[in-house]
Design an enzyme around this catalytic site. Structure first.
Site, PDB file in Angstrom:
ATOM      1  CB  SER A  49     -33.033  15.829  13.400  1.00  0.00           C
ATOM      2  OG  SER A  49     -32.929  14.918  12.330  1.00  0.00           O
TER       3      SER A  49
ATOM      4  CG  HIS B 290     -35.195   5.124   2.577  1.00  0.00           C
ATOM      5  ND1 HIS B 290     -35.230   4.205   3.611  1.00  0.00           N
ATOM      6  CD2 HIS B 290     -34.155   4.772   1.796  1.00  0.00           C
ATOM      7  CE1 HIS B 290     -34.264   3.326   3.446  1.00  0.00           C
ATOM      8  NE2 HIS B 290     -33.592   3.636   2.343  1.00  0.00           N
TER       9      HIS B 290
HETATM   10  C1  GAR Z   1     -33.786   9.843   8.958  1.00  0.00           C
HETATM   11  O1  GAR Z   1     -32.476   9.871   8.448  1.00  0.00           O
HETATM   12  C2  GAR Z   1     -34.708   9.046   8.059  1.00  0.00           C
HETATM   13  O2  GAR Z   1     -34.369   9.149   6.708  1.00  0.00           O
HETATM   14  C3  GAR Z   1     -34.475   7.651   8.572  1.00  0.00           C
HETATM   15  O3  GAR Z   1     -34.413   7.795   9.967  1.00  0.00           O
HETATM   16  C4  GAR Z   1     -33.824   9.055  10.272  1.00  0.00           C
HETATM   17  C5  GAR Z   1     -34.662   9.739  11.338  1.00  0.00           C
HETATM   18  O4  GAR Z   1     -33.982  10.806  11.906  1.00  0.00           O
HETATM   19  N1  GAR Z   1     -35.522   6.761   8.170  1.00  0.00           N
HETATM   20  C6  GAR Z   1     -35.329   5.502   7.783  1.00  0.00           C
HETATM   21  O5  GAR Z   1     -34.245   4.984   7.771  1.00  0.00           O
HETATM   22  C7  GAR Z   1     -36.587   4.771   7.374  1.00  0.00           C
HETATM   23  N2  GAR Z   1     -36.254   3.569   6.675  1.00  0.00           N
HETATM   24  P1  GAR Z   1     -34.719  11.814  12.873  1.00  0.00           P
HETATM   25  O6  GAR Z   1     -35.372  11.007  13.989  1.00  0.00           O
HETATM   26  O7  GAR Z   1     -33.629  12.690  13.401  1.00  0.00           O
HETATM   27  O8  GAR Z   1     -35.717  12.583  12.070  1.00  0.00           O
END
Ligand code: GAR
Length: 192
Positions: free
Chosen positions: A12, A111
């Site tokens: 996303s 993060h």
């Molecule tokens: C996001 O919320 C990001 O902050 C987190 O993974 C999600 C990815 O969402 N990252 C971490 O936790 C890294 N430590 P997405 O695939 O929908 O972009």
């Protein structure tokens, strides 16, 4: 400024970056490649939709870190696309010295907490269980210390008494989708 996005999940945030690019709101940045360590990750499906090459790169032999042959495959893929900025958007692997040295000062990570609070896995759940009244997200430079590199920018969300964990998660994701494209746009202009 050529940008590569690395992700392991639904993508996303990569989608938010690509939408900002379509809307002409990504400064001088241009996403040239999407990479994932998961063959079925949602982030890879964005490639066709936005006309950006999207590639699965085998991260073996390790499960939670990028080291050895998998690390070398990622370094080669990034070199090949000529990226000047590497954006970790939900890339759920710990980076190791070979990768960090190859792209020193060029890697940023998103993060889902207000670092230095709640680093590591499940930043949102950690904040929720601690009962914070304000939460948020952070974009930071990546160093060998997990979630410990220099903070570039943050966004804050306030928890209302009625908020559930799901509501908090949605608020943080919404904040991420604004913050990360904004940071990329700013960095692209600073570097130009
Ligand atoms: C996001 O919320 C990001 O902050 C987190 O993974 C999600 C990815 O969402 N990252 C971490 O936790 C890294 N430590 P997405 O695939 O929908 O972009």
């Amino acid at each position: 400024m050529k940008v590569v996005i690395l992700g392991s999940g639904r993508g996303s945030n990569a989608e938010a970056i690509l939408l900002a690019q379509e809307a002409g709101q990504l400064g001088r940045a241009r996403v040239v490649q999407l990479l994932s360590d998961k063959p079925d990750a949602g982030i890879l499906a964005l490639g066709e939709r936005f006309g950006v090459p999207a590639t699965y790169v085998d991260p073996a032999p390790f499960k939670t870190k990028l080291e050895g042959a998998g690390e070398e495959r990622f370094v080669a893929a990034i070199r090949e696309c000529g990226a000047e900025l590497i954006v970790l958007a939900g890339f759920m692997r710990v980076l190791k010295p070979v990768f960090l040295a190859a792209f020193a000062g060029k890697i940023i990570n998103l993060h889902p907490s207000l670092l230095p609070a709640f680093p590591g896995l499940d930043g949102i759940g950690q904040a929720w269980r601690r009962g914070v009244k304000y939460a948020g997200c952070t974009v930071h430079g990546v160093t060998a210390e997990v979630d410990g590199g220099p903070i570039i920018d943050q966004a804050i969300v306030r928890l209302e008494a009625s908020d559930t964990l799901e509501a908090l998660t949605e608020k943080i994701h919404a904040a991420e989708h604004v913050l990360l494209p904004k940071v990329i746009a700013r960095l692209s202009v600073q570097k130009a």
